[in-house]
Every structure is written in C-alpha cells, then in structure tokens.
Design a protein around this motif. Structure first.
Motif, mmCIF file in Angstrom:
data_model
loop_
_atom_site.group_PDB
_atom_site.id
_atom_site.type_symbol
_atom_site.label_atom_id
_atom_site.label_comp_id
_atom_site.label_asym_id
_atom_site.label_seq_id
_atom_site.Cartn_x
_atom_site.Cartn_y
_atom_site.Cartn_z
ATOM 1 N N GLY A 25 0.808 -1.180 0.243
ATOM 2 C CA GLY A 25 -0.129 -0.084 -0.034
ATOM 3 C C GLY A 25 0.670 1.226 -0.066
ATOM 4 N N SER A 26 0.093 2.350 0.049
ATOM 5 C CA SER A 26 0.732 3.657 -0.059
ATOM 6 C C SER A 26 -0.129 4.695 0.703
ATOM 7 C CB SER A 26 1.122 4.320 -1.440
ATOM 8 O OG SER A 26 -0.259 4.777 -1.904
ATOM 9 N N VAL A 27 0.609 5.556 1.459
ATOM 10 C CA VAL A 27 -0.112 6.420 2.247
ATOM 11 C C VAL A 27 0.390 7.886 1.990
ATOM 12 C CG1 VAL A 27 1.342 5.887 4.329
ATOM 13 C CG2 VAL A 27 -0.642 6.951 4.997
ATOM 14 N N SER A 28 -0.514 8.739 2.112
ATOM 15 C CA SER A 28 -0.159 10.285 1.975
ATOM 16 C C SER A 28 -0.678 10.801 3.120
ATOM 17 C CB SER A 28 -0.536 10.813 0.638
ATOM 18 O OG SER A 28 -2.112 10.801 0.680
ATOM 19 N N ASP A 47 -5.006 0.302 -3.513
ATOM 20 C CA ASP A 47 -5.228 0.740 -4.871
ATOM 21 C C ASP A 47 -4.109 1.541 -5.385
ATOM 22 O OD1 ASP A 47 -6.048 -0.043 -7.664
ATOM 23 O OD2 ASP A 47 -7.636 1.605 -7.157
ATOM 24 N N PHE A 48 -2.891 1.261 -5.092
ATOM 25 C CA PHE A 48 -1.661 1.987 -5.483
ATOM 26 C C PHE A 48 -1.168 1.555 -6.853
ATOM 27 C CE2 PHE A 48 -0.208 -1.693 -3.247
ATOM 28 C CZ PHE A 48 0.812 -2.094 -4.406
ATOM 29 N N ARG A 49 -0.609 2.616 -7.524
ATOM 30 C CA ARG A 49 0.046 2.186 -8.961
ATOM 31 C C ARG A 49 1.354 2.023 -8.897
ATOM 32 N NH1 ARG A 49 -3.205 4.060 -13.313
ATOM 33 N NH2 ARG A 49 -1.802 2.981 -14.288
ATOM 34 N N LEU A 92 -0.262 6.940 -16.099
ATOM 35 C CA LEU A 92 0.103 7.465 -14.973
ATOM 36 C C LEU A 92 -0.010 9.219 -14.945
ATOM 37 C CD1 LEU A 92 3.337 5.222 -13.790
ATOM 38 C CD2 LEU A 92 1.035 5.204 -12.807
ATOM 39 N N ARG A 93 0.618 9.635 -16.165
ATOM 40 C CA ARG A 93 0.781 11.168 -16.233
ATOM 41 C C ARG A 93 -0.645 11.506 -16.380
ATOM 42 N NH1 ARG A 93 6.564 11.100 -19.632
ATOM 43 N NH2 ARG A 93 7.551 11.587 -17.880
ATOM 44 N N SER A 94 -1.441 10.780 -17.090
ATOM 45 C CA SER A 94 -2.853 11.314 -17.276
ATOM 46 C C SER A 94 -3.676 11.564 -15.946
ATOM 47 C CB SER A 94 -3.619 10.335 -18.360
ATOM 48 O OG SER A 94 -3.899 9.134 -17.809
ATOM 49 N N LYS A 95 -3.305 10.601 -15.010
ATOM 50 C CA LYS A 95 -3.990 10.852 -13.650
ATOM 51 C C LYS A 95 -3.125 11.525 -12.938
ATOM 52 C CE LYS A 95 -6.052 6.187 -14.090
ATOM 53 N NZ LYS A 95 -6.052 6.084 -15.481
ATOM 54 N N ASN A 96 -2.166 12.249 -13.348
ATOM 55 C CA ASN A 96 -1.287 12.973 -12.380
ATOM 56 C C ASN A 96 -0.540 12.252 -11.343
ATOM 57 O OD1 ASN A 96 -0.463 15.958 -12.210
ATOM 58 N ND2 ASN A 96 -1.848 16.263 -10.726
ATOM 59 N N ILE A 97 -0.079 11.212 -11.750
ATOM 60 C CA ILE A 97 0.702 10.483 -10.843
ATOM 61 C C ILE A 97 2.318 10.539 -10.949
ATOM 62 C CG2 ILE A 97 1.320 8.094 -9.690
ATOM 63 C CD1 ILE A 97 -1.696 7.418 -10.482
ATOM 64 N N HIS A 98 3.106 11.203 -10.332
ATOM 65 C CA HIS A 98 4.196 11.426 -10.487
ATOM 66 C C HIS A 98 5.404 10.714 -9.857
ATOM 67 C CE1 HIS A 98 2.949 14.618 -13.359
ATOM 68 N NE2 HIS A 98 2.342 15.077 -12.422
ATOM 69 N N VAL A 154 6.176 6.929 -8.568
ATOM 70 C CA VAL A 154 5.703 5.597 -8.361
ATOM 71 C C VAL A 154 6.857 4.527 -8.225
ATOM 72 C CG1 VAL A 154 6.161 5.493 -11.158
ATOM 73 C CG2 VAL A 154 4.698 3.800 -10.264
ATOM 74 N N PRO A 155 6.527 3.414 -7.445
ATOM 75 C CA PRO A 155 7.422 2.570 -7.075
ATOM 76 C C PRO A 155 7.609 1.764 -8.524
ATOM 77 C CG PRO A 155 5.524 1.883 -6.145
ATOM 78 C CD PRO A 155 5.184 3.286 -6.851
ATOM 79 N N LEU A 156 8.767 1.473 -8.473
ATOM 80 C CA LEU A 156 9.359 0.205 -9.629
ATOM 81 C C LEU A 156 9.665 -0.914 -8.826
ATOM 82 C CD1 LEU A 156 10.038 -0.317 -12.636
ATOM 83 C CD2 LEU A 156 12.397 0.288 -11.987
ATOM 84 N N LEU A 157 8.817 -2.129 -9.202
ATOM 85 C CA LEU A 157 9.022 -3.438 -8.339
ATOM 86 C C LEU A 157 9.683 -4.584 -9.421
ATOM 87 C CD1 LEU A 157 5.146 -3.678 -7.390
ATOM 88 C CD2 LEU A 157 7.059 -2.416 -6.258
ATOM 89 N N ASN A 158 10.320 -5.248 -8.374
ATOM 90 C CA ASN A 158 11.104 -6.665 -8.790
ATOM 91 C C ASN A 158 9.812 -7.447 -9.125
ATOM 92 O OD1 ASN A 158 13.745 -5.815 -8.759
ATOM 93 N ND2 ASN A 158 13.289 -5.541 -6.409
ATOM 94 N N ALA A 159 10.360 -8.588 -9.710
ATOM 95 C CA ALA A 159 9.118 -9.709 -10.092
ATOM 96 C C ALA A 159 8.559 -10.027 -8.855
ATOM 97 C CB ALA A 159 9.690 -10.554 -10.726
#
Length: 304
Positions: A44-47, A72-74, A89-95, A97-102
């Motif tokens: 999850g993410s928290v702001s 419901d994070f991206r 992501l950009r269309s939803k103004n999300i700047h 984002v975590p890059l995940l391993n497999a």
C-alpha cells in the motif's frame, strides 16, 4: 535511471497511523510513503490525504497504518511496462511511482517529473573510431571524450539517454579505450549500468551489436558517440512501434537550392520547367532503433 533515495519513504505495515504521520513530516517531496509487509512486499501507499481521511472518518491515530493506507496504488514492474503505462500515470497526475521487482519488492522509486520518458530500450553507443579527421585533437584523446562546454560529447549523449529512462547502456570501444572506460566506469555514479564491448578489430557500423548480451527492453537504440542531438527519443520509439519496423533510422534533412530553372525531361523530350527548385535529401543521423530479433543476422566478431 537513478531513483530517489527512498529508504525514508518506506515503512512497515506494523506502523501506526501516528508513526506514519511522523515519518511523512521527515520526508521531502514527494510526500508519500510506501507500506511493506514482513516479506518486504509492497502492500500500500499512504499520504497526508489518506491520514486526514482516516481521522475525519472517526478512526484513531493509534490504528494500524493498514487501515489508512491506499491499497489501490499504482506501480510498475521492471522490464514489464510499456509507454501506455507511463501515459496512464501522467494522465492521472501520478508523478511518483514504485518500480517493483518480480517478487513485489521495491527496486526503486521513480519521480516521473525527473524524466522525459521511461523507454523500454537498451542503448549501444559506438565509440571505437579514431577520429582521424580531427588531427592533433584526437592524437592522445578519443573523439567521444573531446569536451563541449564543461563535459565530453559522450557524456551529453549518456545523460540524454538517462533523461529518457534508458538504464542499460553498452559502449563499444577500441581506440584509446582505457580513457573512456576509466571516465565512465560501470555507470553506478549515474545510477545506471554501463558495459563495454572491446573491439579487437574495428567492427563497422553495427558489428558490435552482435556482442550485446541479453539486452533489456523491447528494442535497442544504437547511436554514434560523437554526435550532439536534441532528438526526442520517445517520438522516435513511438514512430518505430507505429510502423511495426525492423529498423527505424533518424535522418537530417539537407536542402539543395538550385538558382536556375531546371528542365524536367523524359529522354530527349522536355516535359516542363521547375523554376529555381529546392530539393530535400535525407542524410543518416547515426541513430537507429532496432528490433532485437534482427541481431541474429549480424555475423559475430566481424565488420558489418
């Protein structure tokens, strides 16, 4: 591609909402935390907004952060995202984002405002030539290390590739190769991977491509080391995809203006006149995007 120094942006799911709020006050932009379970998998993410909503709805500050976090994070997964994912992501103004391993663990956190794009490409930069036309300038220094302003030509190219999210770079070297290898090292100082293809004999325009091991991404961007360009690599990649091409070649238009009327002929017959025409020719700019499937046709270890 260098991600954020993100250790302070990570918390465990054992944190309380109050502890999460305290951590948020410690971090600089972006003001968001990513929540990991006991296996270090992102859950999850928290702001600040998530915490405010939690408290406004009557929940307690000592509740588990799991109750306040956004499930419901991206995210993006290494080697498995496309340009359409970045567009979304950009269309939803999300700047951020975590890059995940497999396995769902975080490899890095990307701040999309730092990049022009995130292209799924491997780059090969051709830097093996002697630059003999420059005479004494390249007698003791390879042409790609000649400086423009405050840094070498080759560094401008590497930095531009990084700006477009390209993180795996090969450099083919031959003439005075030790200088190039010492200057750039393994790329870790720039947050990328640089590997070298050492040409024992010159391999020509594209021969070194046969020696690239397991390129990442959907295509290979091949370019000369001694050019300066403001080419938008994303535009070129989108063109390559749209045309379903095996190879896309960047070109530079070159106009020739004829100061006289030119006869338009069919054999000995005059069909018309073109009054002072301008003809446009397209010169090779030394930048290519190539489908990895085409590598197999390139002979290994020879000039091509």
């Amino acid at each position: 591609m260098s991600g954020l120094s993100f250790s302070k942006h990570l918390i465990k799911d054992t944190f309380s909402v109050l502890q999460a709020q305290a951590r948020l006050e410690e971090v600089v932009e972006p003001r968001v935390l990513f929540v990991l379970d006991k296996k270090n998998k992102l859950v999850g993410s928290v702001s600040d907004g998530d915490i405010r909503r939690h408290l406004i709805e009557g929940y307690a500050a000592n509740d588990s952060v799991e109750l306040a976090m956004n499930k419901d994070f991206r995210s993006l997964t290494k080697g498995q995202f496309e340009l359409e994912d970045i567009d979304s992501l950009r269309s939803k103004n999300i700047h951020c984002v975590p890059l995940l391993n497999a396995d769902g663990s975080i490899d890095e956190i990307l701040h999309l405002r730092e990049y022009e794009s995130l292209l799924p490409l491997t780059a090969l930069i051709m830097a093996g030539g002697k630059g003999t036309r420059l005479g004494r300038l390249t007698e003791y220094k390879p042409k790609p290390l000649l400086t423009i302003g405050d840094k070498p030509i080759l560094e401008y190219n590497i930095d531009r590739l990084i700006k477009f999210g390209i993180r795996q770079i090969y450099i083919s070297v031959h003439y005075l190769k030790e200088q190039i290898m010492e200057y750039f090292g393994d790329g870790s100082s720039k947050g990328i991977s640089i590997k070298y293809i050492e040409e024992t004999v010159p391999l020509g325009t594209i021969g070194a491509l046969s020696l690239v091991e397991k390129p990442q991404g959907q295509a290979i961007l091949l370019m000369n080391a001694d050019l300066l360009t403001n080419l938008n690599f994303e535009d070129m990649y989108r063109f390559y995809l749209a045309k379903n091409a095996s190879v896309a070649i960047a070109s530079v238009p070159f106009e020739v203006k004829i100061p006289y009327a030119v006869l338009e002929t069919d054999g000995v017959h005059v069909r018309g006149f073109a009054e002072k025409p301008t003809y446009t020719y397209y010169s090779n700019a030394g930048i290519y995007i190539i489908n990895p499937c085409e590598i197999q046709i390139i002979p290994k270890g020879g000039q091509y």
